[in-house]
Design a protein around this motif. Structure first.
Motif, PDB file in Angstrom:
ATOM      1  N   UNK A 541       0.827  -1.204   0.000  1.00  0.00           N
ATOM      2  CA  UNK A 541       0.000   0.000   0.000  1.00  0.00           C
ATOM      3  C   UNK A 541       0.858   1.250   0.000  1.00  0.00           C
ATOM      4  N   UNK A 542       0.545   2.146  -0.903  1.00  0.00           N
ATOM      5  CA  UNK A 542       1.190   3.452  -0.881  1.00  0.00           C
ATOM      6  C   UNK A 542       0.403   4.333   0.062  1.00  0.00           C
ATOM      7  N   UNK A 543       1.119   5.141   0.837  1.00  0.00           N
ATOM      8  CA  UNK A 543       0.442   5.979   1.829  1.00  0.00           C
ATOM      9  C   UNK A 543      -0.545   6.935   1.165  1.00  0.00           C
ATOM     10  N   UNK A 544      -0.226   7.345  -0.038  1.00  0.00           N
ATOM     11  CA  UNK A 544      -1.091   8.305  -0.729  1.00  0.00           C
ATOM     12  C   UNK A 544      -2.288   7.635  -1.391  1.00  0.00           C
ATOM     13  N   UNK A 545      -2.265   6.283  -1.464  1.00  0.00           N
ATOM     14  CA  UNK A 545      -3.359   5.571  -2.124  1.00  0.00           C
ATOM     15  C   UNK A 545      -4.436   5.201  -1.118  1.00  0.00           C
ATOM     16  N   UNK A 546      -5.657   5.021  -1.621  1.00  0.00           N
ATOM     17  CA  UNK A 546      -6.763   4.657  -0.722  1.00  0.00           C
ATOM     18  C   UNK A 546      -6.703   3.183  -0.356  1.00  0.00           C
ATOM     19  N   UNK A 547      -6.505   2.354  -1.391  1.00  0.00           N
ATOM     20  CA  UNK A 547      -6.607   0.914  -1.198  1.00  0.00           C
ATOM     21  C   UNK A 547      -5.250   0.215  -1.271  1.00  0.00           C
ATOM     22  N   UNK A 548      -5.169  -0.874  -0.539  1.00  0.00           N
ATOM     23  CA  UNK A 548      -3.986  -1.725  -0.633  1.00  0.00           C
ATOM     24  C   UNK A 548      -4.193  -2.723  -1.769  1.00  0.00           C
ATOM     25  N   UNK A 549      -3.097  -3.219  -2.304  1.00  0.00           N
ATOM     26  CA  UNK A 549      -3.235  -4.262  -3.309  1.00  0.00           C
ATOM     27  C   UNK A 549      -2.400  -5.462  -2.888  1.00  0.00           C
ATOM     28  N   UNK A 550      -2.853  -6.650  -3.305  1.00  0.00           N
ATOM     29  CA  UNK A 550      -2.111  -7.850  -2.941  1.00  0.00           C
ATOM     30  C   UNK A 550      -1.014  -8.095  -3.951  1.00  0.00           C
ATOM     31  N   UNK A 551       0.089  -8.615  -3.436  1.00  0.00           N
ATOM     32  CA  UNK A 551       1.203  -8.908  -4.320  1.00  0.00           C
ATOM     33  C   UNK A 551       1.950 -10.100  -3.738  1.00  0.00           C
ATOM     34  N   UNK A 552       2.709 -10.762  -4.576  1.00  0.00           N
ATOM     35  CA  UNK A 552       3.443 -11.905  -4.056  1.00  0.00           C
ATOM     36  C   UNK A 552       4.659 -11.415  -3.286  1.00  0.00           C
ATOM     37  N   UNK A 553       5.054 -12.177  -2.305  1.00  0.00           N
ATOM     38  CA  UNK A 553       6.219 -11.795  -1.510  1.00  0.00           C
ATOM     39  C   UNK A 553       7.430 -11.599  -2.403  1.00  0.00           C
ATOM     40  N   UNK A 554       7.508 -12.459  -3.416  1.00  0.00           N
ATOM     41  CA  UNK A 554       8.655 -12.389  -4.316  1.00  0.00           C
ATOM     42  C   UNK A 554       8.729 -11.045  -5.038  1.00  0.00           C
ATOM     43  N   UNK A 555       7.549 -10.479  -5.371  1.00  0.00           N
ATOM     44  CA  UNK A 555       7.527  -9.224  -6.134  1.00  0.00           C
ATOM     45  C   UNK A 555       7.555  -7.975  -5.269  1.00  0.00           C
ATOM     46  N   UNK A 556       7.271  -8.150  -3.997  1.00  0.00           N
ATOM     47  CA  UNK A 556       7.046  -6.984  -3.138  1.00  0.00           C
ATOM     48  C   UNK A 556       8.216  -6.007  -3.128  1.00  0.00           C
ATOM     49  N   UNK A 557       9.425  -6.528  -2.967  1.00  0.00           N
ATOM     50  CA  UNK A 557      10.585  -5.642  -2.897  1.00  0.00           C
ATOM     51  C   UNK A 557      10.786  -4.903  -4.217  1.00  0.00           C
ATOM     52  N   UNK A 558      10.567  -5.619  -5.323  1.00  0.00           N
ATOM     53  CA  UNK A 558      10.688  -4.975  -6.632  1.00  0.00           C
ATOM     54  C   UNK A 558       9.711  -3.819  -6.765  1.00  0.00           C
ATOM     55  N   UNK A 559       8.489  -4.137  -6.374  1.00  0.00           N
ATOM     56  CA  UNK A 559       7.419  -3.156  -6.501  1.00  0.00           C
ATOM     57  C   UNK A 559       7.721  -1.908  -5.674  1.00  0.00           C
ATOM     58  N   UNK A 560       8.155  -2.150  -4.446  1.00  0.00           N
ATOM     59  CA  UNK A 560       8.486  -1.037  -3.559  1.00  0.00           C
ATOM     60  C   UNK A 560       9.647  -0.235  -4.130  1.00  0.00           C
TER      61      UNK A 560
END
Length: 568
Positions: A541-560
RNA sequence: CGGGAUGUGGCUCAGUUUGGUAGAGCACUACGUUCGGGACGUAGGGGCCGCAGGUUCAAAUCCUGUCAUCCCGACCA
C-alpha cells in the motif's frame, strides 16, 4: 531500523498547544518536542527528514556551483556594528555577554559575516564570481513565535551569498540560484509559486519569494491565472480604476458631519458609497510626519509608502495627539486642504471627481472636492493595497489571491553590505570597484512543516519519498505468528540490501495499533505481511493511495523499489 | 508590545461558581483473556494542583503579585 528500538513517541491525542495541521502532526508523529516557546528538539524521525531536506538543498547548491562553509552561530557584536544592524535588529536579536562583559549575539542572519569573510580572504578580482552558502541554525527572538516550526525562534536556514564584479554577473548568479531553488522545491515535493517580492527601502532590482500555497501561510499572494503573474500582496502593483462616470466638477461645499470619523459612519450618515470618499491618513515616517490618501474603500500599503518616501526605519500611524495638532481637529477629520505636511496620494485619488474629504476641522468634511482645483498632492503614486478582482498589472485579467508560506527568498542585494563594510576590488585597469552581492535564503525547518501542511490527511502525514524519514515500512500483522514474522524479517532485510531506507514494525502490538502509527508517521510504502503469508501473498500500500493491493512476496521488494526510485 | 484565554500525573481533561485534605480516560507495570484499524478484565505505580505571598481552623478552589504557554493583532533581516 526496528521500531521496537526507535524513539518514536506517537501521541494518540492532540496536544492542546498545537493549532495547525503540521504542528499537530509533528508532535503526534513524534518528530519534535517543544522546549520553550518557539524552541524545539528534533527526535529521530524529525531529524531524518530534516537531514534529507538538507541533503537535497546541498546537492542542488553544489550543482549550481556554490561552495558550502559554516559560520559560527555565536557572533561578536562588532560583526554587526559596522553595518549598523547591531541597533537595527533591536529586540529580535538574542544578545549575551561573555565573561569579560563583551557583547555577543546568536546570529539572526549572516550577510555581514560572509561579506567580511570575502574581504578577509579574497585577494584578487580574478577569484570572482563566487557564491558561498551554509546550512546553519539561526536565532531570532520573535515577538510572537507561532505555528510550531513555521515561525520559531531557533530554526535552520540555508543562506547563500553571491559576489560579482558587475550587475551582469549578478544577473547570472541570481538566475542560477533561481533555477536551483526551483529544482530544490520540486524535489521536496512542494506545490510552490514564485512571486515578486518587496526588496525593501534599500533598493535592489530583483527579489522573488518561493511560496508554498497554504491557508495557514502568513503572506498574501496576488496572482493572475491567465498570464501567470504572481506577487507578494505587499509588492503587487495596482492598476488604478475610476469609479465615477465622468461628470462636471461641482462647487465645493463644507458639510457638517458630527461624530462621523470613520468611512463607515460617513457612508451611513451621508448615504454615499465608500468609493466617493478619499481618506487621509497621517503617518510618522522616522521623525517627520506625512499624509497618505487613498480611496475610501482602499487600504494604504505601508510597504509601498515606505519605499516611496525612502523611510529607512520606522513608518507608523501618527499618534492621536500629533494628528490633532497637525489637523487642528479630532482624529478622523484629516484632509489635504491646508495641511502643513507632505501629501502622498494614490493614483486612484487623482482620478476621482467631486469626492469627499476631511476638512481639518472637527465634525466637518468637504464634498465635491476636485484634485488640482482644490488641492494638489505633493506626490501621486501607487500606494494602495491590491484587492482580489483588481486588474492584473501585466494582462488586465482579474487578480486572485491566496495565502502562502514563504520557504525561500532570492534577492539582489546590490552594494549595501559591500559598501558599508568595504568589500572592493581592483579591476584590470587598477581602478577600485565595489563588489555586487545577492542573497538567497531557504527556511529549511520551515520546509518540513510546509510539506506536512500540504501533504497530510485525517490520519497523518503523507511524506513525499524524497524527504520521508523511511521509505518503506514492513509490518508483520501478527507478531505471534512465526511464519509472518520470519517472512517480514526476510523482506525487511532484502529491502535494506537494496539500499532502501526500510523500517520494520517488530513491536509486540496489535495490528490496529501498527496501522494507526503507520498512517500517522506517513512512510510512503507499507508492506503488510499477514494472513495470506502462507500462500506467498502480502499487501502493498502506498500511503497516498486509498486501497492496498495484494502482491506476491517475491515481487514486493521490486514493486516497492520501483515506486521509490520513480518518486525520489 | 496591545487584546483574549489557559496552567491539575507523560497526554487529553473534570474538579474552582458554593473552600473540607485530588479524580476520569489514555499511557505505564504485572497477570490473564484477546489478536487486521489505537482490545478487555483484575491488581498496581505515579500529582510541590505553574510559582510566591496573603485571607482562613482549613485553599486546586478566595485575594495580590509573578512566571509560563496558546490564540488575535502590531512587528518580522
Amino acid at each position: 531500523m526496528r521500531m521496537s528500538k526507535l524513539l518514536m513517541p506517537t501521541l494518540r491525542e492532540v496536544p492542546a498547544e498545537a493549532e495547525i495541521a503540521s504542528h499537530r502532526l509533528m508532535l503526534r508523529a513524534g518528530l519534535i518536542r517543544k522546549l520553550a516557546a518557539g524552541v524545539y528538539s528534533y527526535l529521530p524521525l524529525g531529524l531524518r527528514t530534516l537531514r534529507k531536506v538538507q541533503d537535497i538543498i546541498r546537492e542542488e547548491m553544489d550543482r549550481a556551483g556554490a561552495q558550502e562553509l559554516l559560520m559560527s552561530a555565536l557572533l561578536p557584536a562588532e560583526a554587526y556594528q559596522a553595518s549598523g544592524r547591531w541597533e537595527v535588529f533591536g529586540q529580535s536579536m538574542f544578545r549575551l555577554k561573555d565573561r569579560g562583559e563583551r557583547d555577543f549575539c546568536l546570529g539572526p542572519t549572516h550577510e555581514e559575516l560572509f561579506t567580511q569573510c570575502v574581504i578577509d580572504n579574497v585577494k584578487s578580482y580574478k577569484e570572482y564570481p563566487m557564491t558561498l552558502y551554509q546550512i546553519q541554525t539561526k536565532y531570532r527572538d520573535e515577538a510572537r513565535p507561532r505555528f510550531g516550526i513555521i515561525r520559531s525562534r531557533e530554526f535552520v536556514m540555508k543562506d547563500a551569498y553571491s559576489f560579482d564584479l558587475d550587475e551582469k554577473g549578478l544577473d547570472i548568479s541570481y538566475q542560477k540560484m533561481y533555477e536551483a531553488y526551483n529544482r530544490i522545491f520540486k524535489r521536496l515535493g512542494l506545490d510552490f509559486t514564485v512571486v515578486d517580492a518587496d526588496s525593501g527601502a534599500m533598493g535592489g532590482s530583483g527579489s522573488q519569494e518561493f511560496m508554498v500555497k497554504s491557508p495557514v501561510g502568513e503572506d498574501g499572494i496576488a496572482y493572475c491565472e491567465k498570464c501567470g503573474y504572481a506577487a507578494n500582496y505587499e509588492k503587487c502593483e495596482c492598476i488604478p480604476t475610476a469609479v465615477d462616470a465622468p461628470e462636471e466638477e461641482k462647487e465645493r461645499e463644507k458639510i457638517h458631519t458630527p461624530d462621523a470619523h470613520t468611512i463607515d459612519e460617513l457612508v451611513q450618515s451621508l448615504g454615499m458609497k465608500p468609493e466617493n470618499f478619499a481618506k487621509t491618513i497621517i503617518y510618522r515616517a522616522d521623525d517627520k510626519y506625512i499624509a497618505a490618501m487613498v480611496r475610501g474603500d482602499r487600504d494604504v500599503n505601508e510597504v509601498k509608502l515606505k519605499n516611496l518616501i525612502g523611510c529607512v526605519d520606522d513608518l507608523e500611524l501618527a499618534e492621536p495627539d500629533a494628528v490633532r495638532e497637525i489637523t487642528n481637529a479630532k482624529v478622523g477629520f484629516a484632509g489635504p486642504i491646508g495641511l502643513g505636511i507632505p501629501v502622498y496620494a494614490d493614483k486612484e485619488v487623482a482620478m476621482m471627481k467631486n469626492f469627499i474629504i476631511g476638512a481639518n476641522e472637527s465634525d466637518m468634511h468637504y464634498k465635491n472636492v476636485n484634485i488640482d482645483r482644490d488641492f494638489t498632492p505633493d506626490v501621486v503614486a501607487d500606494i494602495r493595497v491590491v484587492v482580489t478582482g483588481d486588474a492584473c498589472p501585466v494582462c488586465g485579467e482579474p487578480i486572485k489571491s491566496e495565502q502562502g508560506i514563504e520557504v525561500g527568498h532570492i534577492f539582489k542585494l546590490g552594494t549595501k553590505y559591500s559598501d558599508s563594510l568595504g568589500l572592493k576590488y581592483l579591476d584590470e585597469n587598477g581602478k577600485q570597484q565595489t563588489v555586487i552581492m545577492g542573497c538567497y535564503g531557504i527556511g529549511v525547518t520551515r520546509c518540513v512543516a510546509a510539506a506536512i501542511e500540504q501533504l497530510h490527511d485525517d490520519d497523518g502525514i503523507i511524506w513525499p519519498v524524497s524527504i520521508a524519514p523511511y521509505e518503506v515500512l514492513v509490518i508483520p500483522a501478527n507478531y505471534k505468528n512465526d511464519e509472518q514474522v520470519a517472512a517480514a524479517e526476510k523482506l525487511y532485510q532484502e529491502l535494506k540490501d537494496r539500499g532502501i531506507d526500510a523500517l520494520i514494525d517488530d513491536r509486540a502490538e496489535r495490528a490496529g495499533v501498527k496501522f494507526k502509527d503507520a498512517d500517522l508517521i506517513g512512510i510512503p510504502v507499507r508492506l503488510v505481511v499477514g494472513k495470506k503469508c502462507g500462500e506467498g501473498i502480502i499487501e502493498y500500500k502506498e500511503r497516498s493511495a486509498k486501497e492496498a493491493i495484494e502482491t506476491s512476496i517475491a515481487d514486493a521488494a521490486d514493486k516497492a523499489e520501483e515506486f521509490i526510485k520513480k518518486n525520489k
